[in-house]
Design an enzyme around this catalytic site. Structure first.
Site, PDB file in Angstrom:
ATOM      1  N   HIS A 125       0.821  -1.211   0.000  1.00 28.62           N
ATOM      2  CA  HIS A 125       0.000   0.000   0.000  1.00 28.62           C
ATOM      3  C   HIS A 125       0.855   1.260   0.000  1.00 28.62           C
ATOM      4  O   HIS A 125       0.407   2.320   0.413  1.00 28.62           O
ATOM      5  CB  HIS A 125      -0.929   0.014   1.223  1.00 28.62           C
ATOM      6  N   CYS A 179      25.008   4.070 -29.867  1.00 26.52           N
ATOM      7  CA  CYS A 179      25.769   3.718 -31.069  1.00 26.52           C
ATOM      8  C   CYS A 179      27.242   3.505 -30.739  1.00 26.52           C
ATOM      9  O   CYS A 179      27.872   2.554 -31.212  1.00 26.52           O
ATOM     10  CB  CYS A 179      25.606   4.808 -32.132  1.00 26.52           C
ATOM     11  N   THR A 223      21.788   7.191 -42.813  1.00 26.97           N
ATOM     12  CA  THR A 223      22.222   5.998 -42.102  1.00 26.97           C
ATOM     13  C   THR A 223      23.690   5.745 -42.415  1.00 26.97           C
ATOM     14  O   THR A 223      24.308   6.479 -43.199  1.00 26.97           O
ATOM     15  CB  THR A 223      21.410   4.762 -42.537  1.00 26.97           C
ATOM     16  N   ASP A 269      24.761  11.618 -38.660  1.00 29.17           N
ATOM     17  CA  ASP A 269      24.354  10.292 -38.214  1.00 29.17           C
ATOM     18  C   ASP A 269      25.551   9.548 -37.628  1.00 29.17           C
ATOM     19  O   ASP A 269      26.615   9.466 -38.275  1.00 29.17           O
ATOM     20  CB  ASP A 269      23.786   9.494 -39.389  1.00 29.17           C
ATOM     21  N   GLY A 300      26.111   6.360 -37.134  1.00 28.98           N
ATOM     22  CA  GLY A 300      26.510   5.183 -37.895  1.00 28.98           C
ATOM     23  C   GLY A 300      27.334   5.545 -39.106  1.00 28.98           C
ATOM     24  O   GLY A 300      28.317   4.860 -39.441  1.00 28.98           O
TER      25      GLY A 300
END
Length: 578
Positions: free
Chosen positions: A221, A404, A494, A556, A558
């Site tokens: 509770h 990443c 990308t 990006d 990547g």
């Protein structure tokens, strides 16, 4: 500041929640005028004992989720963390009695309000000539010295629902069921731990914890526990919990010893992730078995919550074979898990890995110097990626997860470990194939899959030849595989943008008399320019495509990583040439 809740109103949330369960479950009905849910086949229970339970709302799926054949006949729900009204409890008792049941057993958690309200309703029903008994469940193992109020009723109450339901379904009488479950309840204990509190709709959290603190021995509770401990790995926390629950110096302990057989419940208190729940379940089974305790059954999930509390409770019930048969008995209750009717302990949990096909030696394997050169390239790539970890993570935070750099660092460490294990394959095709397997297994994320695809495809043209046209063909094959399965195209922001730009330059290797270094230098520069250009692109693939383009002000990560890998390859080859 009050917490945010997805409700229509604070006042009506308990009614709405129960109505939602009934609306989605044709086996249940609401009792008109009351916050009561009953089996819709109530008339089929003529001549058998009815089981009623309940308490405050906010513990879902308890208790209404456990209504069904082989468990509860009905449930009376109060407001959030509040005992149900006497009138509603009495109405539920009358409803099952008028359906022709052979008496009613009230299963009540040990809290003052519940004891009082269910007790008053029972006495009134008895005055009306209805056969009613009540068992009060107290399974809390938190308090080493018992208080006058006794042990609190916690998740172990659900196991009593199951056992009593199996006995009632088998046709046992009211008095005998009451005696049996009263004895069984004494061989049970529960202990909870939480990372923070919960908040009742319309209210603030009930207690505060520092970032490095964990609450041990708390109730359901939102009340504080008996100890406040420092955050620690799960194995240490579970060890502490099991020690506390089973210590003979604890007046509320469960007498579990080496050789004991138990049913284990790993109960999510409402806000814990299933990932964490699995880690806790693994640790608990492992540590119990390490103490010589047989885990006969293990139930893992959310059974009795405390709203959104991010915590877990462990319940241990000492069992023998007759009691296990009651636990295993069939039930239609929607919240009871589909538990295998075999012991957890003693089962083989690991299957041997499949054998890999034998690698066929390639006639075109390169010599020792070329192999050493490839190792130097890999070492430089790894060093580069490790150095970029924080930078890549920072770039990736714009897309939400910020991992990443961690992913590429994990790949680099995996390659370094692999190189220490023995000599790398001399054949470029075999080298790329081995790297693809390594990255698919160890790198993780979509990057691991994409690099694995790229390397697997790139390895194929190099089986026959390893001249410059073959390396250009390898780049083409890798890019084609990435596009086929990753669904990204040049300009989608990308890693493909960098690799694609490099790949267009490397097509020059297919021309007679092409120079390795001049073409590769152009390719690296194109990759770096493409990586930088991604900051002006709108993401068309990957997780970043779900983010508003106005928030993606950095290149990006990547693409940056791919360009850095190509730069590292060029630098090593230039040093070797010199």
């Amino acid at each position: 500041m009050t917490s945010k809740k997805l409700v229509n109103s604070v006042e009506g949330c308990a009614d709405d929640a129960l109505a939602g369960l009934v609306a989605c479950n044709p086996d249940l009905q609401l009792l008109q005028g009351h916050r009561v849910a009953l089996r819709s086949d109530l008339d089929s229970l003529k001549g058998r004992v009815a089981l009623l339970s309940g308490g405050g709302s906010g513990h879902e799926p308890a208790h209404a989720g456990f209504i069904g054949k082989g468990m509860l006949t009905g449930v009376i729900a109060g407001a959030v963390f509040a005992s149900p009204a006497v009138g509603s409890i009495l109405a539920a008792i009358r409803a099952v009695a008028q359906a022709g049941t052979a008496g009613t057993l009230l299963i009540v958690k040990n809290y003052t309000g519940d004891r009082l309200n269910f007790g008053v309703a029972m006495e009134q029903a008895r005055v009306e000539g209805i056969a009613v008994e009540m068992v009060v469940i107290g399974d809390d193992s938190a308090f080493t010295v018992l208080k006058k109020a006794g042990r609190r009723g916690l998740c172990g109450t659900v196991l009593i629902h199951k056992v009593a339901g199996a006995l009632a379904e088998a046709g046992m009488g009211l008095e005998e069921i009451t005696k049996r479950v009263s004895v069984i309840a004494k061989a049970m204990g529960t202990l909870g731990v939480s990372l923070s509190s919960c908040s009742v709709p319309g209210s603030k959290p009930t207690f505060q914890l520092a970032a490095d603190e964990v609450e041990l021995g708390l109730g359901i509770h939102g009340e504080a526990g008996v100890h406040r401990i420092k955050m620690a790995p799960v194995d240490q926390i579970v060890t502490l919990m099991l020690d506390h629950m089973t210590s003979a110096s604890n007046a509320s302990h469960v007498p579990v010893q080496p050789g004991s057989s138990v049913v284990l419940m790993v109960n999510n208190l409402g806000g814990l992730s299933f990932l964490e729940l699995g880690i806790i379940a693994d640790a608990t089974v492992r540590l119990l078995e390490g103490r010589g305790v047989k885990v006969a059954r293990a139930l893992v999930g959310t059974f009795m919550s405390a709203l959104e509390m991010p915590g877990v409770s462990l319940t241990l019930l000492l069992v023998d074979e007759p009691l296990l048969k009651l636990i295993d008995a069939e039930t239609s209750a929607v919240a009871w898990p589909n538990v295998a009717k075999i012991s957890v302990t003693g089962q083989k949990r690991i299957r041997a890995a499949p054998t890999e096909p034998q690698e066929v030696p390639e006639a075109t394997a390169a010599g020792g110097e070329a192999s050493k050169q490839m190792v130097l390239v890999l070492e430089r790539v790894c060093t580069t990626l490790l150095g970029l970890e924080e930078h890549l993570n920072a770039l990736d935070r714009a897309a939400g997860d910020g991992d990443c750099g961690t992913t590429h660092s994990r790949a680099a460490k995996a390659i370094q470990d692999w190189l220490k294990e023995g000599p790398a394959p001399a054949s470029p095709s075999q080298l790329l194939s081995r790297l693809s397997v390594l990255l698919l297994e160890r790198m993780g994320g979509s990057s691991g899959a994409l690099y694995g695809l790229f390397l697997t495809a790139a390895a194929q043209p190099l089986k026959a030849k390893t001249d410059l046209p073959a390396w250009s063909a390898a780049m083409d094959a890798g890019l084609e595989a990435m596009q086929k399965y990753g669904k990204a195209a040049p300009g989608d922001r990308t890693m493909l943008d960098s690799l694609w730009a490099a790949g267009q330059e490397l097509k020059a290797w297919k021309n007679p008399g092409a120079n390795l270094f001049s073409v590769l230098t152009k390719a690296v520069k194109s990759a770096e320019a493409a990586a930088e250009a991604t900051k002006n692109m709108e993401a068309g693939a990957g997780r970043a495509s779900y983010i508003s383009s106005s928030r993606l002000e950095q290149p990006d990560p990547g693409a940056v990583a791919a360009a850095a890998i190509l730069r590292a390859i060029l630098e090593v080859l230039q040093i070797q040439r010199a």
